[in-house]
Scaffold this motif. Structure first.
Motif, PDB file in Angstrom:
ATOM      1  N   SER A  67       0.835  -1.190   0.000  1.00 41.66           N
ATOM      2  CA  SER A  67       0.000   0.000   0.000  1.00 41.66           C
ATOM      3  C   SER A  67       0.873   1.245   0.000  1.00 41.66           C
ATOM      4  O   SER A  67       1.961   1.233   0.572  1.00 41.66           O
ATOM      5  N   CYS A  68       0.374   2.293  -0.597  1.00 36.31           N
ATOM      6  CA  CYS A  68       1.046   3.592  -0.623  1.00 36.31           C
ATOM      7  C   CYS A  68       0.005   4.623  -0.224  1.00 36.31           C
ATOM      8  O   CYS A  68      -0.858   4.978  -1.035  1.00 36.31           O
ATOM      9  N   ALA A  69       0.051   5.058   1.021  1.00 38.58           N
ATOM     10  CA  ALA A  69      -0.925   6.016   1.538  1.00 38.58           C
ATOM     11  C   ALA A  69      -0.403   7.427   1.343  1.00 38.58           C
ATOM     12  O   ALA A  69       0.703   7.746   1.773  1.00 38.58           O
ATOM     13  N   ALA A  70      -1.199   8.256   0.702  1.00 41.08           N
ATOM     14  CA  ALA A  70      -0.779   9.615   0.383  1.00 41.08           C
ATOM     15  C   ALA A  70      -1.526  10.629   1.235  1.00 41.08           C
ATOM     16  O   ALA A  70      -2.707  10.450   1.550  1.00 41.08           O
ATOM     17  N   VAL A 126     -10.556   7.840  -3.593  1.00 39.81           N
ATOM     18  CA  VAL A 126     -11.367   8.262  -2.452  1.00 39.81           C
ATOM     19  C   VAL A 126     -10.556   8.155  -1.158  1.00 39.81           C
ATOM     20  O   VAL A 126     -10.580   9.049  -0.310  1.00 39.81           O
ATOM     21  N   LYS A 127      -9.829   7.069  -1.027  1.00 39.40           N
ATOM     22  CA  LYS A 127      -9.052   6.830   0.189  1.00 39.40           C
ATOM     23  C   LYS A 127      -7.615   7.323   0.081  1.00 39.40           C
ATOM     24  O   LYS A 127      -6.841   7.199   1.032  1.00 39.40           O
ATOM     25  N   SER A 128      -7.226   7.865  -1.075  1.00 43.81           N
ATOM     26  CA  SER A 128      -5.865   8.381  -1.299  1.00 43.81           C
ATOM     27  C   SER A 128      -4.820   7.307  -1.043  1.00 43.81           C
ATOM     28  O   SER A 128      -3.828   7.533  -0.313  1.00 43.81           O
ATOM     29  N   VAL A 129      -5.021   6.162  -1.609  1.00 44.81           N
ATOM     30  CA  VAL A 129      -4.072   5.067  -1.431  1.00 44.81           C
ATOM     31  C   VAL A 129      -3.917   4.322  -2.756  1.00 44.81           C
ATOM     32  O   VAL A 129      -4.868   4.189  -3.524  1.00 44.81           O
ATOM     33  N   ALA A 130      -2.704   3.878  -3.000  1.00 51.09           N
ATOM     34  CA  ALA A 130      -2.413   3.054  -4.161  1.00 51.09           C
ATOM     35  C   ALA A 130      -1.940   1.692  -3.679  1.00 51.09           C
ATOM     36  O   ALA A 130      -1.435   1.557  -2.560  1.00 51.09           O
ATOM     37  N   PHE A 131      -2.095   0.698  -4.534  1.00 52.57           N
ATOM     38  CA  PHE A 131      -1.755  -0.670  -4.164  1.00 52.57           C
ATOM     39  C   PHE A 131      -0.879  -1.311  -5.232  1.00 52.57           C
ATOM     40  O   PHE A 131      -0.948  -0.956  -6.411  1.00 52.57           O
ATOM     41  N   LEU A 132      -0.102  -2.258  -4.798  1.00 50.97           N
ATOM     42  CA  LEU A 132       0.596  -3.146  -5.712  1.00 50.97           C
ATOM     43  C   LEU A 132       0.367  -4.564  -5.206  1.00 50.97           C
ATOM     44  O   LEU A 132       0.960  -4.968  -4.203  1.00 50.97           O
ATOM     45  N   GLN A 133      -0.523  -5.268  -5.881  1.00 53.41           N
ATOM     46  CA  GLN A 133      -0.790  -6.666  -5.545  1.00 53.41           C
ATOM     47  C   GLN A 133       0.257  -7.519  -6.229  1.00 53.41           C
ATOM     48  O   GLN A 133       0.396  -7.464  -7.457  1.00 53.41           O
ATOM     49  N   MET A 134       0.996  -8.285  -5.453  1.00 53.04           N
ATOM     50  CA  MET A 134       2.091  -9.087  -5.982  1.00 53.04           C
ATOM     51  C   MET A 134       1.792 -10.547  -5.721  1.00 53.04           C
ATOM     52  O   MET A 134       1.746 -10.983  -4.558  1.00 53.04           O
ATOM     53  N   ASN A 135       1.580 -11.290  -6.785  1.00 55.80           N
ATOM     54  CA  ASN A 135       1.286 -12.726  -6.698  1.00 55.80           C
ATOM     55  C   ASN A 135       2.433 -13.532  -7.269  1.00 55.80           C
ATOM     56  O   ASN A 135       3.257 -13.024  -8.034  1.00 55.80           O
TER      57      ASN A 135
END
Length: 124
Positions: free
Chosen positions: A21-24, A75-84
């Motif tokens: 997660s990257c919370a801004a 909306v939540k000001s967050v980005a994700f990187l799902q790594m499988n």
């Protein structure tokens, strides 16, 4: 003051999954593209994935295509990187960065703000 805070890293075995997660804060997140990068000590920083401000376009480095998914929640000001299906070669410090509207023409070009990074360690 703009802050980007990464979380979700850890130590896992090969084949496992992690979600970074990257919370801004301190900026209007929906105006910003997000990039994820990784770097090992003594090595150059590597582009991993990027997404435009409106999530309309996405890019991946070839080595993670089909395994990693980038997304952002304006909306939540967050980005994700799902790594499988993580591999030992994915071991690195992962950092997020933001740039107004779109990534630079060269992904390793100038980004406006950077986070501090989160360690991902994948053992075989």
């Amino acid at each position: 003051q703009v802050q980007l805070v990464e979380s979700g890293g850890g130590s896992v075995q090969a084949g496992a999954s992690l979600r970074l997660s990257c919370a801004a804060s301190g900026l209007t997140f929906n105006y910003y593209a997000v990039g994820w990068f990784r770097q090992a000590p003594g090595k150059e920083r590597e582009f991993v994935a990027a997404i435009t401000s409106n999530s309309g376009s996405i890019w991946y480095v070839d080595s993670v295509k089909g395994r990693f998914t980038i997304s952002k929640d304006n909306v939540k000001s967050v980005a994700f990187l799902q790594m499988n299906r993580l591999k030992p070669e994915d071991t690195d410090v992962y950092s997020c960065a933001v740039r107004a509207w779109t990534p630079p023409n060269q992904m390793n070009g100038l980004w406006d703000y950077w986070g501090q990074g989160t360690q991902v360690t994948v053992s075989s």
